[in-house]
Design a protein around this motif. Structure first.
Motif, PDB file in Angstrom:
ATOM      1  N   GLY A 128      49.836  55.309  38.659  1.00  0.00           N
ATOM      2  CA  GLY A 128      49.261  56.327  39.521  1.00  0.00           C
ATOM      3  C   GLY A 128      47.770  56.307  39.783  1.00  0.00           C
ATOM      4  N   THR A 129      47.067  55.265  39.377  1.00  0.00           N
ATOM      5  CA  THR A 129      45.638  55.196  39.684  1.00  0.00           C
ATOM      6  C   THR A 129      45.446  54.896  41.165  1.00  0.00           C
ATOM      7  OG1 THR A 129      45.514  52.834  39.219  1.00  0.00           O
ATOM      8  CG2 THR A 129      45.070  54.349  37.365  1.00  0.00           C
ATOM      9  N   THR A 130      44.238  55.047  41.634  1.00  0.00           N
ATOM     10  CA  THR A 130      43.940  54.739  43.035  1.00  0.00           C
ATOM     11  C   THR A 130      44.320  53.302  43.366  1.00  0.00           C
ATOM     12  OG1 THR A 130      42.138  56.340  43.022  1.00  0.00           O
ATOM     13  CG2 THR A 130      42.105  54.687  44.771  1.00  0.00           C
ATOM     14  N   GLU A 131      43.945  52.370  42.487  1.00  0.00           N
ATOM     15  CA  GLU A 131      44.285  50.964  42.721  1.00  0.00           C
ATOM     16  C   GLU A 131      45.799  50.756  42.755  1.00  0.00           C
ATOM     17  OE1 GLU A 131      43.452  46.522  40.841  1.00  0.00           O
ATOM     18  OE2 GLU A 131      43.021  48.284  39.617  1.00  0.00           O
ATOM     19  N   ALA A 132      46.502  51.352  41.817  1.00  0.00           N
ATOM     20  CA  ALA A 132      47.954  51.202  41.765  1.00  0.00           C
ATOM     21  C   ALA A 132      48.610  51.763  43.024  1.00  0.00           C
ATOM     22  CB  ALA A 132      48.509  51.893  40.519  1.00  0.00           C
ATOM     23  N   ILE A 133      48.151  52.908  43.475  1.00  0.00           N
ATOM     24  CA  ILE A 133      48.728  53.535  44.672  1.00  0.00           C
ATOM     25  C   ILE A 133      48.438  52.707  45.915  1.00  0.00           C
ATOM     26  CG2 ILE A 133      48.691  55.604  46.139  1.00  0.00           C
ATOM     27  CD1 ILE A 133      50.153  55.732  43.295  1.00  0.00           C
ATOM     28  N   GLU A 134      47.269  52.104  45.988  1.00  0.00           N
ATOM     29  CA  GLU A 134      46.965  51.228  47.131  1.00  0.00           C
ATOM     30  C   GLU A 134      47.902  50.021  47.154  1.00  0.00           C
ATOM     31  OE1 GLU A 134      45.121  51.786  49.825  1.00  0.00           O
ATOM     32  OE2 GLU A 134      44.894  53.768  48.918  1.00  0.00           O
ATOM     33  N   LEU A 135      48.212  49.484  45.974  1.00  0.00           N
ATOM     34  CA  LEU A 135      49.161  48.373  45.902  1.00  0.00           C
ATOM     35  C   LEU A 135      50.552  48.816  46.345  1.00  0.00           C
ATOM     36  CD1 LEU A 135      48.014  46.728  42.559  1.00  0.00           C
ATOM     37  CD2 LEU A 135      47.784  45.760  44.861  1.00  0.00           C
ATOM     38  N   VAL A 136      50.944  50.019  45.970  1.00  0.00           N
ATOM     39  CA  VAL A 136      52.231  50.567  46.410  1.00  0.00           C
ATOM     40  C   VAL A 136      52.215  50.758  47.921  1.00  0.00           C
ATOM     41  CG1 VAL A 136      53.762  52.580  46.323  1.00  0.00           C
ATOM     42  CG2 VAL A 136      52.754  51.673  44.203  1.00  0.00           C
ATOM     43  N   ARG A 137      51.150  51.335  48.433  1.00  0.00           N
ATOM     44  CA  ARG A 137      51.037  51.585  49.877  1.00  0.00           C
ATOM     45  C   ARG A 137      51.164  50.285  50.672  1.00  0.00           C
ATOM     46  NH1 ARG A 137      47.118  55.113  49.649  1.00  0.00           N
ATOM     47  NH2 ARG A 137      48.531  56.859  49.741  1.00  0.00           N
ATOM     48  N   ALA A 138      50.589  49.211  50.155  1.00  0.00           N
ATOM     49  CA  ALA A 138      50.666  47.914  50.833  1.00  0.00           C
ATOM     50  C   ALA A 138      52.113  47.418  50.925  1.00  0.00           C
ATOM     51  CB  ALA A 138      49.796  46.892  50.115  1.00  0.00           C
ATOM     52  N   ARG A 139      52.969  47.853  50.027  1.00  0.00           N
ATOM     53  CA  ARG A 139      54.379  47.419  50.027  1.00  0.00           C
ATOM     54  C   ARG A 139      55.190  48.120  51.107  1.00  0.00           C
ATOM     55  NH1 ARG A 139      54.835  42.796  49.029  1.00  0.00           N
ATOM     56  NH2 ARG A 139      52.619  42.842  49.248  1.00  0.00           N
ATOM     57  N   LEU A 192      45.396  48.794  32.547  1.00  0.00           N
ATOM     58  CA  LEU A 192      45.371  47.436  32.008  1.00  0.00           C
ATOM     59  C   LEU A 192      46.583  46.621  32.469  1.00  0.00           C
ATOM     60  CD1 LEU A 192      44.279  48.248  28.330  1.00  0.00           C
ATOM     61  CD2 LEU A 192      42.864  47.243  30.150  1.00  0.00           C
ATOM     62  N   ALA A 193      47.643  47.290  32.882  1.00  0.00           N
ATOM     63  CA  ALA A 193      48.854  46.608  33.343  1.00  0.00           C
ATOM     64  C   ALA A 193      48.792  46.213  34.811  1.00  0.00           C
ATOM     65  CB  ALA A 193      50.069  47.492  33.107  1.00  0.00           C
ATOM     66  N   VAL A 194      47.868  46.761  35.568  1.00  0.00           N
ATOM     67  CA  VAL A 194      47.844  46.548  37.012  1.00  0.00           C
ATOM     68  C   VAL A 194      47.709  45.072  37.394  1.00  0.00           C
ATOM     69  CG1 VAL A 194      46.590  47.071  39.154  1.00  0.00           C
ATOM     70  CG2 VAL A 194      47.142  48.910  37.532  1.00  0.00           C
ATOM     71  N   PRO A 195      46.821  44.287  36.776  1.00  0.00           N
ATOM     72  CA  PRO A 195      46.739  42.874  37.189  1.00  0.00           C
ATOM     73  C   PRO A 195      48.061  42.118  37.040  1.00  0.00           C
ATOM     74  CG  PRO A 195      44.793  43.472  35.937  1.00  0.00           C
ATOM     75  CD  PRO A 195      45.759  44.632  35.823  1.00  0.00           C
ATOM     76  N   SER A 196      48.797  42.351  35.969  1.00  0.00           N
ATOM     77  CA  SER A 196      50.069  41.642  35.798  1.00  0.00           C
ATOM     78  C   SER A 196      51.105  42.122  36.815  1.00  0.00           C
ATOM     79  CB  SER A 196      50.589  41.779  34.370  1.00  0.00           C
ATOM     80  OG  SER A 196      51.088  43.060  34.117  1.00  0.00           O
ATOM     81  N   LEU A 197      51.062  43.396  37.166  1.00  0.00           N
ATOM     82  CA  LEU A 197      51.983  43.916  38.175  1.00  0.00           C
ATOM     83  C   LEU A 197      51.607  43.422  39.570  1.00  0.00           C
ATOM     84  CD1 LEU A 197      52.347  47.489  36.717  1.00  0.00           C
ATOM     85  CD2 LEU A 197      54.105  45.703  36.743  1.00  0.00           C
ATOM     86  N   TYR A 217      49.556  45.417  27.350  1.00  0.00           N
ATOM     87  CA  TYR A 217      49.643  45.895  28.735  1.00  0.00           C
ATOM     88  C   TYR A 217      49.563  44.727  29.719  1.00  0.00           C
ATOM     89  CZ  TYR A 217      49.142  50.812  27.418  1.00  0.00           C
ATOM     90  OH  TYR A 217      49.346  52.066  26.905  1.00  0.00           O
ATOM     91  N   GLU A 218      48.799  43.705  29.356  1.00  0.00           N
ATOM     92  CA  GLU A 218      48.622  42.542  30.224  1.00  0.00           C
ATOM     93  C   GLU A 218      49.914  41.760  30.404  1.00  0.00           C
ATOM     94  OE1 GLU A 218      45.461  40.316  28.390  1.00  0.00           O
ATOM     95  OE2 GLU A 218      44.162  42.079  28.328  1.00  0.00           O
ATOM     96  N   TRP A 219      50.903  42.018  29.574  1.00  0.00           N
ATOM     97  CA  TRP A 219      52.182  41.315  29.642  1.00  0.00           C
ATOM     98  C   TRP A 219      53.234  42.073  30.440  1.00  0.00           C
ATOM     99  CZ3 TRP A 219      52.708  40.386  23.670  1.00  0.00           C
ATOM    100  CH2 TRP A 219      51.707  39.512  23.248  1.00  0.00           C
TER     101      TRP A 219
END
Length: 129
Positions: free
Chosen positions: A99-110, A71-76, A36-38
């Motif tokens: 779709g996690t809270t963290e992932a959605i916040e990163l999307v929102r920032a875009r 687990l993929a979020v840091p690489s993304l 996932y890290e890749w």
């Protein structure tokens, strides 16, 4: 016995995705969570079929083991810093699948991304949620 380097394994994963063998890669990710890290590195492949394969891979993994997707979020997150809008947009799409809270916040920032295409992708992802 020869060991395969991480770089070689990432190329194999990308090649399998390019050939449409997503099921094989699903099985690999299910057995080894460090793959996932890749995600960001694999997503950076120039081949369209590889980038599409990453999305299909994550759709399937979301069904099978959603608890590992973060687990993929840091690489993304690193891909979101890319100068290439195409890669940022692809990362936004996969983050939407996660779709996690963290992932959605990163999307929102875009939504404030310099590229209109990335902003549009972020809006589409958020609308689908």
């Amino acid at each position: 016995m020869d060991q395969v380097s991480d770089d070689e394994l990432q190329r194999v994963i990308a090649d399998f995705l390019d050939m449409g063998h997503v099921d094989n890669i699903v099985a690999m990710f299910r057995r080894e969570s460090r793959y996932y890290e890749w995600t960001g590195e694999i997503l950076g492949d120039r081949r369209f079929a590889v980038r599409l394969g990453v999305s299909i891979l994550f759709e399937e993994l979301k069904r099978l083991q959603p608890e590992r997707l973060p687990l993929a979020v840091p690489s993304l997150r690193r891909v979101l810093a890319s100068e290439e809008p195409l890669l940022r947009g692809e990362a936004v799409s996969v983050l939407g699948i996660i779709g996690t809270t963290e992932a959605i916040e990163l999307v929102r920032a875009r939504l404030a991304d310099p590229s209109p295409q990335v902003r549009e992708m972020a809006a589409l992802v958020l609308d689908e949620l």
